[in-house]
Scaffold this motif. Structure first.
Motif, PDB file in Angstrom:
ATOM      1  N   THR A   8      -6.783  -4.620  -2.730  1.00 42.63           N
ATOM      2  CA  THR A   8      -7.213  -5.133  -1.761  1.00 42.63           C
ATOM      3  C   THR A   8      -6.180  -5.731  -0.731  1.00 42.63           C
ATOM      4  O   THR A   8      -6.079  -7.017  -0.378  1.00 42.63           O
ATOM      5  CB  THR A   8      -8.041  -6.422  -2.294  1.00 42.63           C
ATOM      6  OG1 THR A   8      -7.368  -7.265  -3.153  1.00 42.63           O
ATOM      7  CG2 THR A   8      -9.293  -5.903  -2.706  1.00 42.63           C
ATOM      8  N   GLY A   9      -4.970  -4.981  -1.009  1.00 39.08           N
ATOM      9  CA  GLY A   9      -3.622  -5.302  -0.106  1.00 39.08           C
ATOM     10  C   GLY A   9      -3.707  -4.966   1.547  1.00 39.08           C
ATOM     11  O   GLY A   9      -4.898  -5.170   2.099  1.00 39.08           O
ATOM     12  N   ASN A  10      -2.581  -4.285   1.762  1.00 42.18           N
ATOM     13  CA  ASN A  10      -2.367  -4.044   3.101  1.00 42.18           C
ATOM     14  C   ASN A  10      -3.686  -3.286   3.775  1.00 42.18           C
ATOM     15  O   ASN A  10      -4.508  -3.105   4.627  1.00 42.18           O
ATOM     16  CB  ASN A  10      -1.257  -3.440   3.563  1.00 42.18           C
ATOM     17  CG  ASN A  10      -0.100  -4.291   3.339  1.00 42.18           C
ATOM     18  OD1 ASN A  10      -0.074  -5.554   3.394  1.00 42.18           O
ATOM     19  ND2 ASN A  10       1.042  -3.960   2.671  1.00 42.18           N
ATOM     20  N   VAL A  11      -3.743  -1.910   3.018  1.00 40.85           N
ATOM     21  CA  VAL A  11      -4.578  -0.866   3.363  1.00 40.85           C
ATOM     22  C   VAL A  11      -5.979  -1.227   3.090  1.00 40.85           C
ATOM     23  O   VAL A  11      -6.890  -1.165   3.924  1.00 40.85           O
ATOM     24  CB  VAL A  11      -4.233   0.376   2.682  1.00 40.85           C
ATOM     25  CG1 VAL A  11      -5.494   1.354   2.891  1.00 40.85           C
ATOM     26  CG2 VAL A  11      -3.011   0.963   3.153  1.00 40.85           C
ATOM     27  N   GLN A  31      -8.220  -7.594 -10.301  1.00 38.76           N
ATOM     28  CA  GLN A  31      -7.865  -7.789 -11.647  1.00 38.76           C
ATOM     29  C   GLN A  31      -8.023  -9.285 -11.953  1.00 38.76           C
ATOM     30  O   GLN A  31      -8.340  -9.439 -13.263  1.00 38.76           O
ATOM     31  CB  GLN A  31      -6.677  -7.336 -11.689  1.00 38.76           C
ATOM     32  CG  GLN A  31      -6.314  -6.069 -11.336  1.00 38.76           C
ATOM     33  CD  GLN A  31      -4.696  -5.660 -11.533  1.00 38.76           C
ATOM     34  OE1 GLN A  31      -4.469  -5.020 -12.408  1.00 38.76           O
ATOM     35  NE2 GLN A  31      -3.947  -5.993 -10.625  1.00 38.76           N
ATOM     36  N   LYS A  37      -4.401 -10.275  -4.037  1.00 39.62           N
ATOM     37  CA  LYS A  37      -4.037 -10.456  -2.555  1.00 39.62           C
ATOM     38  C   LYS A  37      -5.076  -9.972  -1.807  1.00 39.62           C
ATOM     39  O   LYS A  37      -5.951  -9.000  -2.239  1.00 39.62           O
ATOM     40  CB  LYS A  37      -2.774  -9.085  -2.685  1.00 39.62           C
ATOM     41  CG  LYS A  37      -2.047  -8.851  -1.231  1.00 39.62           C
ATOM     42  CD  LYS A  37      -0.878  -7.876  -1.220  1.00 39.62           C
ATOM     43  CE  LYS A  37      -0.546  -7.974   0.295  1.00 39.62           C
ATOM     44  NZ  LYS A  37       0.780  -6.821   0.422  1.00 39.62           N
ATOM     45  N   ALA A  65      -6.871   2.165  -2.932  1.00 41.97           N
ATOM     46  CA  ALA A  65      -5.499   1.771  -2.183  1.00 41.97           C
ATOM     47  C   ALA A  65      -4.619   0.781  -3.069  1.00 41.97           C
ATOM     48  O   ALA A  65      -4.410  -0.304  -2.684  1.00 41.97           O
ATOM     49  CB  ALA A  65      -6.169   0.946  -0.994  1.00 41.97           C
ATOM     50  N   THR A  66      -4.088   1.519  -4.182  1.00 45.18           N
ATOM     51  CA  THR A  66      -3.360   0.880  -4.960  1.00 45.18           C
ATOM     52  C   THR A  66      -2.105   1.769  -5.167  1.00 45.18           C
ATOM     53  O   THR A  66      -2.071   2.756  -4.644  1.00 45.18           O
ATOM     54  CB  THR A  66      -3.866   0.531  -6.572  1.00 45.18           C
ATOM     55  OG1 THR A  66      -4.183   1.964  -6.972  1.00 45.18           O
ATOM     56  CG2 THR A  66      -5.209  -0.126  -6.210  1.00 45.18           C
ATOM     57  N   GLU A  73      -4.865   3.039 -15.297  1.00 44.19           N
ATOM     58  CA  GLU A  73      -5.597   1.689 -15.877  1.00 44.19           C
ATOM     59  C   GLU A  73      -6.791   1.478 -15.177  1.00 44.19           C
ATOM     60  O   GLU A  73      -8.056   1.240 -15.666  1.00 44.19           O
ATOM     61  CB  GLU A  73      -4.639   0.459 -15.495  1.00 44.19           C
ATOM     62  CG  GLU A  73      -5.202  -0.711 -15.950  1.00 44.19           C
ATOM     63  CD  GLU A  73      -4.598  -1.797 -15.408  1.00 44.19           C
ATOM     64  OE1 GLU A  73      -3.085  -1.987 -14.837  1.00 44.19           O
ATOM     65  OE2 GLU A  73      -5.137  -3.035 -15.494  1.00 44.19           O
ATOM     66  N   ALA A  89      -6.712   6.714  -0.794  1.00 45.98           N
ATOM     67  CA  ALA A  89      -5.708   6.314   0.356  1.00 45.98           C
ATOM     68  C   ALA A  89      -4.120   6.327  -0.123  1.00 45.98           C
ATOM     69  O   ALA A  89      -3.457   5.721   0.600  1.00 45.98           O
ATOM     70  CB  ALA A  89      -6.411   5.027   0.961  1.00 45.98           C
ATOM     71  N   THR A  90      -4.046   6.727  -1.487  1.00 42.31           N
ATOM     72  CA  THR A  90      -2.635   6.344  -1.935  1.00 42.31           C
ATOM     73  C   THR A  90      -1.679   7.470  -1.349  1.00 42.31           C
ATOM     74  O   THR A  90      -2.148   8.522  -0.954  1.00 42.31           O
ATOM     75  CB  THR A  90      -2.466   6.540  -3.602  1.00 42.31           C
ATOM     76  OG1 THR A  90      -2.606   7.738  -3.907  1.00 42.31           O
ATOM     77  CG2 THR A  90      -3.423   5.404  -4.025  1.00 42.31           C
ATOM     78  N   ASN A  91      -0.378   7.194  -1.286  1.00 39.90           N
ATOM     79  CA  ASN A  91       0.620   7.981  -1.373  1.00 39.90           C
ATOM     80  C   ASN A  91       1.628   8.230  -2.240  1.00 39.90           C
ATOM     81  O   ASN A  91       2.385   6.985  -2.679  1.00 39.90           O
ATOM     82  CB  ASN A  91       1.441   7.845  -0.075  1.00 39.90           C
ATOM     83  CG  ASN A  91       0.575   8.351   1.106  1.00 39.90           C
ATOM     84  OD1 ASN A  91       0.004   9.419   1.255  1.00 39.90           O
ATOM     85  ND2 ASN A  91       0.552   7.489   2.504  1.00 39.90           N
ATOM     86  N   THR A 122      -1.476   6.944   8.016  1.00 35.56           N
ATOM     87  CA  THR A 122      -0.610   5.887   8.987  1.00 35.56           C
ATOM     88  C   THR A 122      -0.445   4.553   8.683  1.00 35.56           C
ATOM     89  O   THR A 122      -1.156   4.348   7.352  1.00 35.56           O
ATOM     90  CB  THR A 122      -1.862   6.211  10.438  1.00 35.56           C
ATOM     91  OG1 THR A 122      -0.993   5.419  11.357  1.00 35.56           O
ATOM     92  CG2 THR A 122      -3.002   5.201  10.078  1.00 35.56           C
ATOM     93  N   GLY A 123       0.128   3.985   9.081  1.00 34.50           N
ATOM     94  CA  GLY A 123       0.397   2.316   8.822  1.00 34.50           C
ATOM     95  C   GLY A 123      -1.137   1.664   8.706  1.00 34.50           C
ATOM     96  O   GLY A 123      -1.987   1.698   9.470  1.00 34.50           O
ATOM     97  N   PHE A 124      -1.027   0.679   7.855  1.00 35.23           N
ATOM     98  CA  PHE A 124      -2.347  -0.152   7.720  1.00 35.23           C
ATOM     99  C   PHE A 124      -2.373  -0.865   9.044  1.00 35.23           C
ATOM    100  O   PHE A 124      -3.798  -1.244   8.956  1.00 35.23           O
ATOM    101  CB  PHE A 124      -2.051  -1.327   6.531  1.00 35.23           C
ATOM    102  CG  PHE A 124      -0.966  -2.341   6.676  1.00 35.23           C
ATOM    103  CD1 PHE A 124      -1.508  -3.563   7.451  1.00 35.23           C
ATOM    104  CD2 PHE A 124       0.242  -2.288   6.529  1.00 35.23           C
ATOM    105  CE1 PHE A 124      -0.694  -4.690   7.440  1.00 35.23           C
ATOM    106  CE2 PHE A 124       1.497  -3.175   6.939  1.00 35.23           C
ATOM    107  CZ  PHE A 124       0.733  -4.261   7.160  1.00 35.23           C
ATOM    108  N   ARG A 194       6.303   0.688  13.839  1.00 33.59           N
ATOM    109  CA  ARG A 194       4.833   0.951  13.084  1.00 33.59           C
ATOM    110  C   ARG A 194       3.602   1.025  14.139  1.00 33.59           C
ATOM    111  O   ARG A 194       2.734   1.421  13.741  1.00 33.59           O
ATOM    112  CB  ARG A 194       4.704  -0.240  11.973  1.00 33.59           C
ATOM    113  CG  ARG A 194       5.671   0.113  10.831  1.00 33.59           C
ATOM    114  CD  ARG A 194       5.538  -1.184   9.906  1.00 33.59           C
ATOM    115  NE  ARG A 194       4.333  -0.845   9.135  1.00 33.59           N
ATOM    116  CZ  ARG A 194       4.261  -0.413   7.929  1.00 33.59           C
ATOM    117  NH1 ARG A 194       5.128   0.139   7.345  1.00 33.59           N
ATOM    118  NH2 ARG A 194       2.886  -0.043   7.455  1.00 33.59           N
TER     119      ARG A 194
END
Ligand SMILES: NC(=O)c1ccc[n+]([C@@H]2O[C@H](COP(=O)([O-])OP(=O)(O)OC[C@H]3O[C@@H](n4cnc5c(N)ncnc54)[C@H](OP(=O)(O)O)[C@@H]3O)[C@@H](O)[C@H]2O)c1
Length: 203
Positions: A8-11, A31, A37, A65-66, A73, A89-91, A122-124, A194
């Motif tokens: 639940t961060g940027n993306v 968690q 976040k 999106a982690t 985990e 959505a990960t890279n 692309t960026g968040f 960005r």
């Protein structure tokens, strides 16, 4: 749709915000319910936070999106996901989920869910606001599941993207991560900033 956001961060935060405004029900899979976040996302409409396992059980669509290596985990908390759509959505730019090349490959191997790679190119900031001079920029996706691609396309449009372009099947997933690296290269390493985005033009 009922959407679980794992990460639940940027993306995850940008997409959760836009999807909640479109009327989707958002289940933040976190968690630690007291401290995570993106806790401010709880002021968005149709949004609640739950332990990862419970968020997944409420949802028919999951966004991952982690950091990529967290997938091992998370796999232990997914429960039954056959028939559900999982959007990766990960890279794996810095660290791949070894022995897999990408999280997509890990999910395709370890679950019977409908998996698609999307929202990684692309960026968040562009996921929060995908409109440039009144035009929606493009999102891109790859994978073997047509069902998952159809859901990803709808969610890209709901987030405000102009379209979601099909990069191809699972053999194009790594290419899509390289495409993300191309955006990172231009935005960060080559100093374009960005606030740049890709759009496919046609004659
Ligand atoms: N940043 C970008 O512009 C961008 C663009 C495209 C793709 N991506 C990719 O998207 C992914 C996320 O990037 P980000 O910038 O959004 O990261 P971020 O802001 O650091 O957020 C990461 C999130 O993952 C959660 N998390 C970590 N381990 C977890 C676990 N084991 N179980 C559940 N949740 C876990 C964190 O939760 P806590 O709050 O509990 O720590 C946090 O909410 C990365 O793979 C990145 O490569 C990023």
């Amino acid at each position: 749709m009922n959407i679980a956001i794992i990460g639940t961060g940027n993306v995850g935060g940008a997409l959760a915000t836009n999807w909640s405004k479109k009327g989707h029900s958002i289940f933040l899979g976190v968690q630690n319910l007291e401290k995570f976040k993106g806790i401010a996302l709880l002021s968005n409409p149709n949004t609640k936070a739950l332990p990862v396992r419970e968020a997944v059980s409420q949802a028919d669509v999951l966004l991952i999106a982690t950091p990529p290596t967290a997938i091992f985990e998370i796999l232990g908390q997914l429960g039954e996901v056959s028939g559900k759509v999982i959007i990766d959505a990960t890279n794996s730019v810095r660290q791949a989920p070894d022995p897999y090349k990408t999280v997509y490959h890990c999910l395709a191997d370890k679950t019977s869910a409908e998996v698609v790679k999307c929202f990684n190119t692309t960026g968040f900031e562009n996921m929060l606001d995908p409109v440039y001079q009144g035009v929606g920029i493009d999102m891109f996706m790859a994978g073997d599941s047509e069902k998952a691609k159809s859901v990803a396309t709808q969610l890209a449009l709901d987030a405000g993207f102009g379209s979601c372009i099909d990069f191809g099947k699972s053999d194009k997933v790594e290419l899509l991560e390289k495409f993300a690296l191309s955006w990172i290269n231009l935005a960060i390493m080559q100093g374009q900033g960005r606030g740049i985005a890709f759009k496919l033009l046609r004659r």
